[in-house]
Scaffold this active site. Structure first.
Site, PDB file in Angstrom:
ATOM      1  N   GLN A 100       1.536   0.986   7.529  1.00  0.00           N
ATOM      2  CA  GLN A 100       2.095  -0.097   6.736  1.00  0.00           C
ATOM      3  C   GLN A 100       3.512   0.289   6.313  1.00  0.00           C
ATOM      4  OE1 GLN A 100       1.098  -0.742   2.477  1.00  0.00           O
ATOM      5  NE2 GLN A 100       0.198  -2.686   3.173  1.00  0.00           N
ATOM      6  N   TYR A 170       6.957  -7.297  -3.047  1.00  0.00           N
ATOM      7  CA  TYR A 170       7.869  -6.243  -2.615  1.00  0.00           C
ATOM      8  C   TYR A 170       9.105  -6.923  -2.027  1.00  0.00           C
ATOM      9  CZ  TYR A 170       4.073  -2.950  -3.379  1.00  0.00           C
ATOM     10  OH  TYR A 170       3.091  -2.195  -3.969  1.00  0.00           O
ATOM     11  N   ARG A 347     -11.684  -2.063  -1.225  1.00  0.00           N
ATOM     12  CA  ARG A 347     -12.443  -1.375  -2.282  1.00  0.00           C
ATOM     13  C   ARG A 347     -13.841  -0.951  -1.841  1.00  0.00           C
ATOM     14  NH1 ARG A 347     -11.537  -5.887  -6.781  1.00  0.00           N
ATOM     15  NH2 ARG A 347     -11.400  -7.094  -4.855  1.00  0.00           N
TER      16      ARG A 347
END
Length: 425
Positions: A100, A170, A347
């Protein structure tokens, strides 16, 4: 082929995956010097051995000023040997691996980078209260080049794919936001103009790497910020990227790392845990205002599906990856039958790295993840499930009462605002 079977092989661009399940990017905290460590390699091998088709290395900075947290990998020649060791290890286990690539923009901090953070327009990050200056046109060109060079390095180091981080406010995502982008040049105005930067990054990366690796991107369908990115405009950005043909796949996400961070995660808000690692006066502030800052949103299974399904009929060339509340076989199958090509998990895999293999063996298997979201605050140390701390720290002797070592507490003191997490659903 049964489209709804997540264990059927899949392909993203030139990359063949053993199945249609991807480990999403989750901040790792296992590269304290900005370099690959054996801990980081083991972290990803756990997921590959646990059955995912591809694992994603979270937030590799395309430049020093683009860092959003301490210890993130900087895509540089210095990091190359470790990156190659990591990809070799994953390939030896029969897995695929993606990097990423990101630039923090307004999510960056001068405490971390040593320089004032940049944004499309001047602003103050409402969580950190840090000033962000407006990025210049020349600096925009530099950012595009940094993404290109980082992608080339990733390909040279053996990565099967890169994921361009166009989400969570971002830098690229902040250009998409009408709240943060008030520019009057060719990068500001309507959504077509605000989409210019992400399109240029994708084009430059694709031109540089050709068809040697897969090029994907993560994009926010909406950021949960009043006046920010909404679904209609995100659909338009996705259509523009699809028409350009420079991306092999889009991973659809939601939320912001600038404010209302719980919109991405949903579920329990671990205010007490965040406050416990903060120095004063931030500790008191988090106790008093943490829920308001982070936001409160209920968790439910497949919570991004309602928005994400709007992208299926408008994508003609680009595959789609569904994220958000996917924890069992039925969730995976539902997503694939809705028209998505892959599903991504975060998660639930932190809680059980071997969850995919467990589901393969028993399709009735249910996750042990409770969506307590206490993994969020562990980004101050090594990201992990606090219900299984040994997996993060090696021995129980290293784990303090909150599942965080003293070194992580000291790190929290140097960056006391709510963490800039890239842990995904």
């Amino acid at each position: 082929m049964n489209r709804g079977d997540p264990f059927e092989p899949g392909r993203i661009g030139p990359v063949k995956l053993s199945n249609r399940i991807i480990k999403s990017a989750t901040s790792e905290g296992r590269s304290p010097e900005g370099l690959v460590t054996d801990e980081l390699i083991d972290f990803h091998l756990d997921y590959v051995r646990g059955g995912v088709g591809m694992t994603t290395v979270a937030y590799c900075c395309v430049s020093k000023e683009g860092a959003s947290a301490p210890g993130q990998i900087l895509m540089s020649k210095r990091a190359a040997p470790g990156l190659s060791k990591l990809t070799d290890a994953v390939h030896a286990e029969g897995g695929a691996i993606s990097a990423q690539l990101g630039h923090g923009g307004p999510v960056s901090s001068k405490k971390i980078t040593g320089v004032t953070a940049m944004a499309p327009s001047r602003m103050v990050n409402p969580t950190s209260l840090e000033y962000c200056r407006q990025i210049s046109a020349a600096e925009i060109s530099g950012v595009i080049e940094h993404f290109r060079d980082a992608a080339v390095l990733a390909a040279d180091c053996g990565f099967d794919a890169v994921e361009l981080h166009f989400g969570h406010n971002y830098l690229p995502s902040s250009f998409l936001s009408p709240l943060f982008n008030r520019r009057r040049d060719s990068y500001g105005g309507g959504i077509d103009a605000r989409s210019k930067l992400v399109r240029e990054i994708a084009r430059e990366v694709r031109t540089a790497v050709g068809g040697t690796i897969a090029v994907t991107a993560k994009i926010s369908m909406d950021d949960g910020v009043p006046g920010g990115i909404d679904l209609a405009e995100s659909l338009r950005t996705a259509q523009l990227l699809d028409a350009d043909g420079n991306l092999d796949a889009l991973e659809l996400t939601q939320g912001s790392s600038v404010m209302k961070q719980m919109y991405l995660f949903r579920g329990d808000v671990p205010v007490r845990d965040f406050a416990s690692v903060m120095p004063q006066p931030f500790k008191t502030g988090v106790y008093a205002f943490g829920r308001k800052m982070l936001g409160e949103y209920p968790y439910y299974n497949l919570y991004m599906l309602e928005s994400a399904r709007q992208f299926v009929p408008v994508m003609t060339r680009t595959q789609l990856i569904l994220l958000g509340g996917i924890t069992n076989y039925d969730h995976m199958s539902t997503g694939l039958n809705e028209g998505f090509d892959f599903v991504a998990m975060g998660r639930a895999l932190l809680r059980e790295p071997d969850l995919v293999n467990s589901i393969r063996d028993n399709r009735a298997k249910q996750t042990l993840c409770t969506h307590c979201n206490r993994c969020m605050y562990t980004v101050y140390g090594r990201t992990h499930c606090v219900l299984d701390p040994d997996a993060a720290f090696g021995t129980p002797d290293n784990v303090e009462s909150l599942g965080m070592p003293s070194a992580a507490r000291r790190a929290a003191a140097s960056a006391p605002e709510i963490p800039r997490t890239t842990t995904d659903a």
